[in-house]
Write an enzyme that holds these catalytic residues in place. Structure first.
Site, short mmCIF file in Angstrom:
data_model
loop_
_atom_site.label_atom_id
_atom_site.label_comp_id
_atom_site.label_asym_id
_atom_site.label_seq_id
_atom_site.Cartn_x
_atom_site.Cartn_y
_atom_site.Cartn_z
N GLU A 93 -7.22 -16.01 -1.16
CA GLU A 93 -6.20 -16.51 -2.08
C GLU A 93 -5.65 -17.81 -1.50
O GLU A 93 -5.77 -18.08 -0.31
CB GLU A 93 -5.08 -15.47 -2.26
CG GLU A 93 -5.59 -14.23 -2.97
CD GLU A 93 -4.51 -13.29 -3.47
OE1 GLU A 93 -3.60 -12.96 -2.69
OE2 GLU A 93 -4.59 -12.87 -4.64
N CYS B 28 1.66 -7.46 5.17
CA CYS B 28 0.26 -7.12 5.50
C CYS B 28 -0.23 -7.81 6.75
O CYS B 28 -0.97 -7.25 7.54
CB CYS B 28 -0.62 -7.49 4.32
SG CYS B 28 -0.41 -9.20 3.82
N GLU C 90 -7.36 -8.25 -1.02
CA GLU C 90 -6.36 -8.62 -0.01
C GLU C 90 -5.78 -7.32 0.52
O GLU C 90 -4.93 -6.70 -0.14
CB GLU C 90 -5.26 -9.48 -0.64
CG GLU C 90 -5.73 -10.84 -1.10
CD GLU C 90 -6.02 -11.79 0.03
OE1 GLU C 90 -5.76 -11.45 1.21
OE2 GLU C 90 -6.53 -12.89 -0.25
N ASN D 69 5.12 -4.98 -1.78
CA ASN D 69 5.98 -5.68 -0.81
C ASN D 69 6.42 -7.08 -1.24
O ASN D 69 7.51 -7.51 -0.88
CB ASN D 69 5.30 -5.70 0.57
CG ASN D 69 3.95 -6.38 0.55
OD1 ASN D 69 3.34 -6.53 -0.49
ND2 ASN D 69 3.51 -6.79 1.71
P1 NAD Z 1 -1.79 0.74 -2.40
O1 NAD Z 1 -3.19 0.53 -1.92
O2 NAD Z 1 -1.23 2.09 -2.36
O3 NAD Z 1 -1.64 0.23 -3.92
C1 NAD Z 1 -1.94 -1.08 -4.30
C2 NAD Z 1 -2.14 -1.15 -5.79
O4 NAD Z 1 -3.36 -0.48 -6.14
C3 NAD Z 1 -1.05 -0.46 -6.62
O5 NAD Z 1 -0.77 -1.26 -7.75
C4 NAD Z 1 -1.69 0.84 -7.03
O6 NAD Z 1 -1.19 1.38 -8.21
C5 NAD Z 1 -3.13 0.42 -7.21
N1 NAD Z 1 -4.12 1.49 -7.09
C6 NAD Z 1 -4.05 2.62 -6.36
N2 NAD Z 1 -5.18 3.34 -6.51
C7 NAD Z 1 -5.99 2.65 -7.33
C8 NAD Z 1 -7.30 2.87 -7.85
N3 NAD Z 1 -8.00 3.96 -7.53
N4 NAD Z 1 -7.82 1.94 -8.68
C9 NAD Z 1 -7.14 0.82 -8.99
N5 NAD Z 1 -5.89 0.56 -8.54
C10 NAD Z 1 -5.32 1.46 -7.70
O7 NAD Z 1 -0.94 -0.30 -1.55
P2 NAD Z 1 0.67 -0.42 -1.47
O8 NAD Z 1 1.16 0.78 -0.75
O9 NAD Z 1 1.21 -0.78 -2.79
O10 NAD Z 1 0.83 -1.71 -0.55
C11 NAD Z 1 0.75 -1.69 0.82
C12 NAD Z 1 -0.63 -2.10 1.30
O11 NAD Z 1 -0.97 -3.37 0.74
C13 NAD Z 1 -0.69 -2.28 2.79
O12 NAD Z 1 -1.91 -1.75 3.29
C14 NAD Z 1 -0.66 -3.79 2.96
O13 NAD Z 1 -1.24 -4.26 4.17
C15 NAD Z 1 -1.43 -4.25 1.77
N6 NAD Z 1 -1.09 -5.63 1.43
C16 NAD Z 1 -2.03 -6.61 1.64
C17 NAD Z 1 -1.72 -7.95 1.38
C18 NAD Z 1 -2.74 -9.03 1.61
O14 NAD Z 1 -2.57 -10.12 1.05
N7 NAD Z 1 -3.78 -8.83 2.41
C19 NAD Z 1 -0.46 -8.28 0.89
C20 NAD Z 1 0.47 -7.27 0.68
C21 NAD Z 1 0.14 -5.95 0.95
#
Ligand code: NAD
Length: 487
Positions: free
Chosen positions: A461, A283, A249, A152
């Site tokens: 962070e 998020c 995060e 995002n």
């Molecule tokens: P996601 O969990 O699908 O993927 C996040 C990252 O993790 C990607 O780069 C993905 O390739 C990697 N990944 C997936 N499986 C993995 C594994 N088994 N081991 C290591 N890496 C792995 O999330 P998304 O769909 O890209 O993003 C949306 C989510 O992120 C939402 O839940 C949102 O709330 C959260 N988010 C949190 C913050 C925060 O600062 N708290 C900020 C932005 C987004």
């Protein structure tokens, strides 16, 4: 292809391809046009990035802090100079409107680099008087850190990890989301141009398996993930197996509580920002909007009226305020939740369906949607949707709304609207959330630590707090007298 990078990865100061890695595409979600084709990093490529980082980290850690800070400040300057170009790239990769990416993506990344660039020479230890002898503490880097990003805020997430990591003298291997792989490569180019030694900041592309290889590699000391709670659980478990330090995060389903004395116009603005900015893909969004029953209908009427002013359209047009969702998968998921909300019996105030933009018929556009009369146990009120779907819930009593706001496994953020300053603090004190706002929502200046309670995360962070998660303290006892021994 209009955003094709020179190669998929950036390792040791140069672009690198891994032709045998799984091929994947980056799509412009407004048109579904393929804008770049890349390859996932194979094991040798991941290992090469970590090896380069390991070597470079020694040089970087030995560089004096003022020089390290100057490099980060120069990188911030270059990001600002190229803001237009970087914003267009981010808009192509994410579909977020250019009116947002011009101010919230590379620009906030630059602020983060400036903030931590300014801190490098302040990262001092302590002198501890032991009565004659003394101890001192030193703040040392962890070594090679791995960053794994969500889709995002791609360049912002890369900077939120790189800036504190590099300020503390670490090297970073960053894996962007496979959905938005492009802007991290530009950041890597800029870091080199700013004078960062080759290998201190590396980018490898790929899916979860590439992330998992980074997490389990013996030469990686720390992992910082931005992603969903289920991914966080997997990454934390794997990191735990290898006893790696982690920052998580993760997702949220945050409450925004609007009391009867709130300024309704400001509360509506905050609810809009908390649900529709970045097409709801934030998020910390306040997706459970608790509104006091005495002002509920007035609030809903004004919210519907103002939501009607949203401009859905070409993300490259500065007049557009709502772009498409990032991908087909996200589009299907969000439409699914709109149907679930209707089926669960919530009252649809506006939206509720896909949106058609005449000039962009293939785009993943959905209408900004508000459901009222939402009950606490409805799926739209309990599950993270990550799209422009707002749930409005009623309340009458302060203690009751606090209990309901906390009745979730998430704990990322929360907001309170009231003119009563004592009530504002009383309520915030009881909310289980890492980042809270009083009379505003979703502002995340870099000086303010950001992170989640409960399942929404671990560590912080931004702010001085981030330093704790990218450094370790070495204590040194200095004996000034003789050494006593039993024999
Ligand atoms: P996601 O969990 O699908 O993927 C996040 C990252 O993790 C990607 O780069 C993905 O390739 C990697 N990944 C997936 N499986 C993995 C594994 N088994 N081991 C290591 N890496 C792995 O999330 P998304 O769909 O890209 O993003 C949306 C989510 O992120 C939402 O839940 C949102 O709330 C959260 N988010 C949190 C913050 C925060 O600062 N708290 C900020 C932005 C987004």
């Amino acid at each position: 292809m209009r955003a094709q990078p020179k190669a998929s990865h950036f390792i040791n100061g140069t672009y690198v391809e891994s032709p045998n890695g799984k091929a994947f595409q980056s799509i412009y979600p407004a048109t579904t046009e393929v804008i770049a084709e890349l390859h996932s990093a194979d094991e040798a490529t991941v290992d090469a990035a970590i090896a380069a980082a390991k070597e470079a980290q020694k040089v970087w850690a030995a560089t004096d802090p003022i020089t390290r800070g100057r490099v980060l400040l120069k990188a911030a300057e270059l990001l600002r100079e190229r803001n237009q170009e970087l914003s267009e790239l981010e808009t192509l990769d994410t579909g977020k409107p250019i009116q947002e990416t011009l101010v919230a993506d590379a620009a906030s990344g630059a602020e983060c680099l400036e903030y931590f660039g300014g801190l490098t020479s302040t990262l001092t230890g302590e002198y501890i008087d032991l009565g004659g002898s003394f101890a001192l503490t030193k703040r040392e880097p962890l070594g090679v850190c791995a960053g794994i990003g969500a889709w995002n805020y791609p360049i912002q997430i890369a900077c939120w990890k790189a800036a504190p990591a590099l300020a503390c003298g670490n090297a970073l291997v960053f894996k962007p989301s496979e959905v938005t792989p492009l802007s991290a490569l530009k950041l890597a180019e800029i870091m080199i141009e700013a004078g960062l030694p080759a290998g201190v900041f590396n980018v490898v592309q790929g899916f979860g398996d590439v992330g998992a290889r980074l997490v389990s590699h013996d030469d990686v000391a720390k992992v910082s993930l931005t992603g969903s709670v289920p991914t966080g659980a997997k990454v934390a478990a794997l990191a735990g197996e290898h006893l790696k330090k982690t920052t998580m995060e993760l997702g949220g389903k945050s409450p925004l509580i609007i009391f009867d004395d709130a300024d309704i116009e400001n509360a509506v603005s905050a609810a809009i920002n908390a649900n529709f900015y970045s097409t709801g893909q934030v998020c910390s969004n306040g997706t459970r909007v608790f509104v006091h029953t005495t002002i509920k209908e007035a609030f809903l009427a004004r919210l519907a009226e103002r939501t009607g002013n949203a401009v859905l359209g070409d993300p490259m047009d500065e007049a557009t305020s709502i772009g498409p969702l990032v991908s087909k998968a996200q589009f299907d998921k969000v439409l699914g939740y709109m149907k679930i909300g209707a089926d669960e019996g919530a009252r649809l105030i506006c939206g509720g369906d896909r949106a058609s933009v005449a000039s962009l018929p293939e785009g993943y556009f959905v209408q900004p949607t508000v459901f009222a009369d939402v009950k606490d146990d409805m799926r739209i009120a309990t599950e993270e949707i990550f799209g422009p779907v707002m749930s409005v819930l009623d309340f009458d009593d302060e203690a009751d709304v606090i209990a309901r706001a906390n009745d979730t496994a998430f704990g990322l953020a929360a907001g309170v609207f009231t003119k009563d300053i004592q009530r504002a603090h009383r309520v915030i004190d009881q909310l289980q959330a890492g980042t809270c706002w009083i009379n505003t929502y979703n502002l995340t200046p870099v000086a303010m630590p950001f992170g989640g309670y409960k399942k929404s995360g671990m560590g912080r962070e931004n702010g001085h707090a981030a330093i704790e998660y990218y450094s370790q303290i070495k204590s040194v006892y200095v004996e000034m007298g003789d050494v006593e021994a039993a024999f």
